[in-house]
Motif scaffolding. Structure first.
Motif, PDB file in Angstrom:
ATOM      1  N   PRO A  27       0.833  -1.214   0.000  1.00 19.14           N
ATOM      2  CA  PRO A  27       0.000   0.000   0.000  1.00 19.14           C
ATOM      3  C   PRO A  27       0.864   1.260   0.000  1.00 19.14           C
ATOM      4  O   PRO A  27       0.355   2.344  -0.287  1.00 19.14           O
ATOM      5  CB  PRO A  27      -0.782  -0.103   1.311  1.00 19.14           C
ATOM      6  CG  PRO A  27      -0.585  -1.501   1.798  1.00 19.14           C
ATOM      7  CD  PRO A  27       0.655  -2.044   1.181  1.00 19.14           C
ATOM      8  N   VAL A  31       3.372   6.121  -2.652  1.00 23.13           N
ATOM      9  CA  VAL A  31       3.189   7.127  -1.597  1.00 23.13           C
ATOM     10  C   VAL A  31       4.550   7.780  -1.347  1.00 23.13           C
ATOM     11  O   VAL A  31       5.541   7.078  -1.117  1.00 23.13           O
ATOM     12  CB  VAL A  31       2.666   6.479  -0.291  1.00 23.13           C
ATOM     13  CG1 VAL A  31       2.555   7.512   0.818  1.00 23.13           C
ATOM     14  CG2 VAL A  31       1.336   5.782  -0.533  1.00 23.13           C
ATOM     15  N   ARG A 156       3.857   9.037   5.819  1.00 20.83           N
ATOM     16  CA  ARG A 156       2.715   8.497   5.071  1.00 20.83           C
ATOM     17  C   ARG A 156       2.946   7.069   4.590  1.00 20.83           C
ATOM     18  O   ARG A 156       2.004   6.293   4.470  1.00 20.83           O
ATOM     19  CB  ARG A 156       2.391   9.418   3.894  1.00 20.83           C
ATOM     20  CG  ARG A 156       1.740  10.714   4.354  1.00 20.83           C
ATOM     21  CD  ARG A 156       1.127  11.460   3.181  1.00 20.83           C
ATOM     22  NE  ARG A 156       2.158  11.895   2.240  1.00 20.83           N
ATOM     23  CZ  ARG A 156       2.827  13.049   2.356  1.00 20.83           C
ATOM     24  NH1 ARG A 156       2.563  13.857   3.345  1.00 20.83           N
ATOM     25  NH2 ARG A 156       3.739  13.378   1.476  1.00 20.83           N
ATOM     26  N   ARG A 157       4.180   6.719   4.305  1.00 20.12           N
ATOM     27  CA  ARG A 157       4.435   5.359   3.792  1.00 20.12           C
ATOM     28  C   ARG A 157       4.172   4.302   4.865  1.00 20.12           C
ATOM     29  O   ARG A 157       3.527   3.298   4.603  1.00 20.12           O
ATOM     30  CB  ARG A 157       5.873   5.235   3.245  1.00 20.12           C
ATOM     31  CG  ARG A 157       6.058   5.937   1.905  1.00 20.12           C
ATOM     32  CD  ARG A 157       7.469   5.799   1.372  1.00 20.12           C
ATOM     33  NE  ARG A 157       7.826   4.461   0.925  1.00 20.12           N
ATOM     34  CZ  ARG A 157       7.508   3.962  -0.268  1.00 20.12           C
ATOM     35  NH1 ARG A 157       6.823   4.688  -1.127  1.00 20.12           N
ATOM     36  NH2 ARG A 157       7.872   2.752  -0.608  1.00 20.12           N
ATOM     37  N   ALA A 160       0.443   4.110   5.482  1.00 19.93           N
ATOM     38  CA  ALA A 160      -0.316   3.417   4.423  1.00 19.93           C
ATOM     39  C   ALA A 160      -0.292   1.912   4.678  1.00 19.93           C
ATOM     40  O   ALA A 160      -1.312   1.213   4.556  1.00 19.93           O
ATOM     41  CB  ALA A 160       0.283   3.737   3.054  1.00 19.93           C
TER      42      ALA A 160
END
Ligand SMILES: [Fe+2]
Ligand SMILES: [Fe+2]
Length: 206
Positions: A27, A31, A156-157, A160
């Motif tokens: 995911p 990102v 954010r990584r 995610a």
């Protein structure tokens, strides 16, 4: 039976050695990397090490239960969930590497312990085995929510990956309940929480 044992041995080796294929891309793919200082990176790497240990245990738990599940339908559902847990394993390992951290040195130990637990739960019959699974997934979900509160918005990584894993765990819990999981007695849930606490505390460091 021999085939099943050989497959299990193969899975155990690959889990501990960190060699697995993923079904789904991480995911975190696409990102952008946030600007994290050394402290934030180390903290995120340690949190992901804890999650990676959780996923090593998930491999063993699901495998232990798939080996002992009685209903073919349940065995298939367990095998499908185990595949998704394999994705989680690979995603967390990849993020740890990006953050410059390392996976737990105790992974063989975690795997062995969880395999015994999974097989023991499986031996109690499908209803209880699924009950154990549903509660495990529930506790993992809560634990991942805690990580989302702790991780900086900038990362954010990592977020995610953790968010997607939490969504999967929620579905695993729902599917265990749909397959007829019993409700575990409160004291059993407490013992599970205490064991998880030991595991997460140790894995944060080692
Ligand atoms: Fe998972
Ligand atoms: Fe799960």
């Amino acid at each position: 039976m021999l085939d099943a044992l050989i497959l299990e041995f193969d899975r155990a080796l690959r889990t501990v050695a960190g060699v697995h294929r993923t079904e789904r891309a991480s995911p975190a793919a696409g990102v952008p990397e946030g600007t994290l200082d050394a402290v934030a990176r180390a903290e995120a790497a340690a949190l992901m090490r804890v999650n990676h240990v959780g996923e090593v245990c998930a491999q063993a738990l699901y495998q232990g239960q798939a080996l002992t599940a009685r209903e073919p339908g349940n065995r298939r559902a367990l095998a499908q969930a185990a595949l998704e847990e394999q994705d989680h394993l690979v995603w967390s390992a990849a993020r740890i590497e990006e953050l410059g951290g390392r996976t737990s040195l105790l992974n063989p130990l975690w795997y062995g312990g969880a395999l015994v637990l999974g097989a023991a739960a499986g031996a109690l019959g499908d209803r209880w085995s699924l009950a154990f699974l549903a509660e495990t997934e529930h506790q993992v979900e809560e634990h991942l929510s805690g990580h989302l509160e702790r991780l900086p918005a900038e990362d954010r990584r990592t977020r995610a990956v953790v968010g997607a894993m939490r969504d999967d765990e929620a579905r695993h819990r729902e599917s265990a309940i749909a397959l007829g999981a019993a409700e575990l007695p409160g004291p059993v849930k407490q013992v599970m929480r205490a064991m998880a606490k030991v595991m997460t505390t140790v894995a944060f460091r080692v």
